[in-house]
Write a protein that holds these residues in place. Structure first.
Motif, PDB file in Angstrom:
ATOM      1  N   VAL A  25      26.583  -8.137  12.322  1.00  0.00           N
ATOM      2  CA  VAL A  25      27.248  -7.222  11.444  1.00  0.00           C
ATOM      3  C   VAL A  25      28.503  -7.612  10.928  1.00  0.00           C
ATOM      4  N   ASP A  26      28.996  -8.820  11.005  1.00  0.00           N
ATOM      5  CA  ASP A  26      30.226  -9.344  10.778  1.00  0.00           C
ATOM      6  C   ASP A  26      30.314  -9.375   9.515  1.00  0.00           C
ATOM      7  N   ALA A  27      31.410  -9.333   8.693  1.00  0.00           N
ATOM      8  CA  ALA A  27      32.039  -9.373   7.299  1.00  0.00           C
ATOM      9  C   ALA A  27      31.012  -8.605   6.551  1.00  0.00           C
ATOM     10  N   LEU A  28      30.278  -7.671   6.645  1.00  0.00           N
ATOM     11  CA  LEU A  28      29.476  -6.956   5.736  1.00  0.00           C
ATOM     12  C   LEU A  28      30.178  -5.647   5.346  1.00  0.00           C
ATOM     13  N   ASP A  29      29.602  -5.100   4.152  1.00  0.00           N
ATOM     14  CA  ASP A  29      30.503  -3.782   3.792  1.00  0.00           C
ATOM     15  C   ASP A  29      29.649  -2.716   4.274  1.00  0.00           C
ATOM     16  N   ASP A  30      30.087  -1.424   4.126  1.00  0.00           N
ATOM     17  CA  ASP A  30      29.466  -0.384   4.668  1.00  0.00           C
ATOM     18  C   ASP A  30      28.186   0.106   4.100  1.00  0.00           C
ATOM     19  N   TYR A  31      28.198  -0.381   2.848  1.00  0.00           N
ATOM     20  CA  TYR A  31      26.660  -0.076   2.464  1.00  0.00           C
ATOM     21  C   TYR A  31      25.758  -1.125   3.041  1.00  0.00           C
ATOM     22  N   GLN A  32      26.144  -2.325   3.166  1.00  0.00           N
ATOM     23  CA  GLN A  32      24.957  -3.315   3.804  1.00  0.00           C
ATOM     24  C   GLN A  32      24.806  -2.924   5.115  1.00  0.00           C
ATOM     25  N   ARG A  34      24.622   0.109   6.272  1.00  0.00           N
ATOM     26  CA  ARG A  34      23.933   1.478   6.374  1.00  0.00           C
ATOM     27  C   ARG A  34      22.477   1.381   5.627  1.00  0.00           C
ATOM     28  N   HIS A  35      22.483   0.481   4.806  1.00  0.00           N
ATOM     29  CA  HIS A  35      21.446   0.529   3.904  1.00  0.00           C
ATOM     30  C   HIS A  35      19.878   0.411   4.604  1.00  0.00           C
ATOM     31  N   PRO A  36      19.010   1.344   4.482  1.00  0.00           N
ATOM     32  CA  PRO A  36      17.577   1.275   5.183  1.00  0.00           C
ATOM     33  C   PRO A  36      16.892   0.189   4.428  1.00  0.00           C
ATOM     34  N   MET A  37      16.514  -1.013   5.317  1.00  0.00           N
ATOM     35  CA  MET A  37      15.821  -2.122   4.866  1.00  0.00           C
ATOM     36  C   MET A  37      14.333  -2.245   5.026  1.00  0.00           C
ATOM     37  N   THR A  38      13.824  -1.437   5.951  1.00  0.00           N
ATOM     38  CA  THR A  38      12.456  -1.250   5.973  1.00  0.00           C
ATOM     39  C   THR A  38      11.956   0.055   5.967  1.00  0.00           C
ATOM     40  N   PRO A  39      10.544   0.262   5.854  1.00  0.00           N
ATOM     41  CA  PRO A  39       9.747   1.640   5.372  1.00  0.00           C
ATOM     42  C   PRO A  39      10.340   2.648   6.439  1.00  0.00           C
ATOM     43  N   THR A  40      10.657   2.241   7.666  1.00  0.00           N
ATOM     44  CA  THR A  40      11.050   3.158   8.658  1.00  0.00           C
ATOM     45  C   THR A  40      12.410   3.468   8.803  1.00  0.00           C
ATOM     46  N   GLY A  41      13.011   2.929   7.798  1.00  0.00           N
ATOM     47  CA  GLY A  41      14.716   3.063   7.856  1.00  0.00           C
ATOM     48  C   GLY A  41      15.701   2.395   8.468  1.00  0.00           C
ATOM     49  N   THR A  42      15.138   1.112   9.094  1.00  0.00           N
ATOM     50  CA  THR A  42      15.802   0.231   9.905  1.00  0.00           C
ATOM     51  C   THR A  42      17.199  -0.303   9.184  1.00  0.00           C
ATOM     52  N   ASN A  43      18.251  -0.099   9.967  1.00  0.00           N
ATOM     53  CA  ASN A  43      19.600  -0.574   9.155  1.00  0.00           C
ATOM     54  C   ASN A  43      20.351  -1.120  10.352  1.00  0.00           C
ATOM     55  N   TRP A  87      20.797   5.534  13.062  1.00  0.00           N
ATOM     56  CA  TRP A  87      21.784   5.531  11.783  1.00  0.00           C
ATOM     57  C   TRP A  87      22.852   6.324  11.928  1.00  0.00           C
ATOM     58  N   ALA A  88      23.967   5.741  11.248  1.00  0.00           N
ATOM     59  CA  ALA A  88      24.861   6.685  11.432  1.00  0.00           C
ATOM     60  C   ALA A  88      25.572   7.249  10.312  1.00  0.00           C
ATOM     61  N   THR A  89      26.176   8.575  10.766  1.00  0.00           N
ATOM     62  CA  THR A  89      26.353   9.547   9.695  1.00  0.00           C
ATOM     63  C   THR A  89      27.634   9.169   9.006  1.00  0.00           C
ATOM     64  N   GLU A  90      28.078   9.893   8.043  1.00  0.00           N
ATOM     65  CA  GLU A  90      29.083   9.678   7.023  1.00  0.00           C
ATOM     66  C   GLU A  90      30.454   9.622   8.194  1.00  0.00           C
ATOM     67  N   ASP A  91      30.356  10.523   9.189  1.00  0.00           N
ATOM     68  CA  ASP A  91      31.632  10.655   9.951  1.00  0.00           C
ATOM     69  C   ASP A  91      31.703   9.441  11.210  1.00  0.00           C
ATOM     70  N   GLU A  92      30.698   8.782  11.230  1.00  0.00           N
ATOM     71  CA  GLU A  92      30.719   7.531  12.332  1.00  0.00           C
ATOM     72  C   GLU A  92      31.035   6.273  11.417  1.00  0.00           C
ATOM     73  N   SER A  93      32.191   6.074  11.628  1.00  0.00           N
ATOM     74  CA  SER A  93      32.571   4.937  10.846  1.00  0.00           C
ATOM     75  C   SER A  93      32.168   3.537  11.545  1.00  0.00           C
ATOM     76  N   ARG A  94      32.101   2.427  10.891  1.00  0.00           N
ATOM     77  CA  ARG A  94      31.523   1.046  11.291  1.00  0.00           C
ATOM     78  C   ARG A  94      32.519   0.785  12.276  1.00  0.00           C
ATOM     79  N   ASP A  95      33.742   0.968  12.373  1.00  0.00           N
ATOM     80  CA  ASP A  95      34.740   0.547  13.591  1.00  0.00           C
ATOM     81  C   ASP A  95      34.408   1.603  14.566  1.00  0.00           C
ATOM     82  N   TYR A  96      34.165   2.726  14.520  1.00  0.00           N
ATOM     83  CA  TYR A  96      33.797   3.711  15.376  1.00  0.00           C
ATOM     84  C   TYR A  96      32.493   3.232  16.310  1.00  0.00           C
ATOM     85  N   ILE A  97      31.412   2.875  15.715  1.00  0.00           N
ATOM     86  CA  ILE A  97      30.112   2.296  16.117  1.00  0.00           C
ATOM     87  C   ILE A  97      30.404   1.043  16.635  1.00  0.00           C
ATOM     88  N   LEU A  98      31.149   0.165  16.339  1.00  0.00           N
ATOM     89  CA  LEU A  98      31.232  -1.061  16.840  1.00  0.00           C
ATOM     90  C   LEU A  98      32.143  -1.204  18.062  1.00  0.00           C
TER      91      LEU A  98
END
Length: 193
Positions: A25-32, A34-43, A87-98
């Motif tokens: 998850v290093d050096a990726l932006d927030d869209y990358q 959070r973006h669902p990458m499989t038909p089941t929404g895996t991100n 999945w992370a909500t809008e209120d759950e930032s990348r920094d918070y999750i990591l």
């Protein structure tokens, strides 16, 4: 004969898998992230969030000594929708999750140091007849889950920017990989309808 006891190896393997999770998850932006990458929404960020619950649950609450000290509302709220941990909500930032993942991992290590691998454990969400287990069994469970998800994250990361595992460059440079994939496609085409 192994140079270290198997459970000591398991702790080392778990640390390697955790490090791989964070590298993915290093050096990726927030869209990358959070973006669902499989038909089941895996991100990516959702998988890390899921692993927080794995660490805090199995190597915290189930050992009955010292539950993880920070709230995990997606687990505590019984009315939360299905897959809320994926999945992370809008209120759950990348920094918070990591940061939460790092804290949950450190907490797991501290609990294992405190109780030892022979400590009794109880997993309340397992069927009643199989709830009783040990810290060692839960360590194996967390290692399996973390390693599986680290591999999943590696593939997702490669789909985003081509960055593969740490040994990618050992095989060759970008030109080598392009030629390699071209050869694989040539073979695959021989089997197309």
């Amino acid at each position: 004969m192994p140079s270290t006891p198997i459970r000591q190896d398991d702790r080392g393997y778990l640390q390697e898998s955790r490090s791989q999770v964070l590298r993915c998850v290093d050096a990726l932006d927030d869209y990358q992230l959070r973006h669902p990458m499989t038909p089941t929404g895996t991100n990516l960020l959702g998988v890390v969030k899921h692993l927080i619950g794995i660490e805090a649950g199995y190597l915290g609450a189930c050992l009955g000594r010292r539950p993880f000290h920070l709230p995990l509302p997606w687990i505590a709220d019984e009315s939360a929708e299905p897959n809320r941990d994926m999945w992370a909500t809008e209120d759950e930032s990348r920094d918070y999750i990591l940061d939460l993942y790092r804290q949950a991992s450190a907490h797991s290590d501290a609990v294992l140091d405190e109780v030892g691998l022979l400590a009794a454990a109880d997993v309340p969400w397992w069927p009643e007849e199989s709830r009783a287990t040990t810290a060692a069994a839960l360590l194996s469970r967390v290692l399996k889950d973390t390693a599986m998800h680290a591999g999943q994250l590696q593939i997702l990361r490669e789909l985003i920017d081509g960055r593969a595992g740490s040994d990618r460059d050992d095989a060759g440079d970008d030109d080598w990989w392009a030629a390699y994939c071209g050869r694989l496609e040539d073979v695959a085409l021989r089997f197309s309808g």
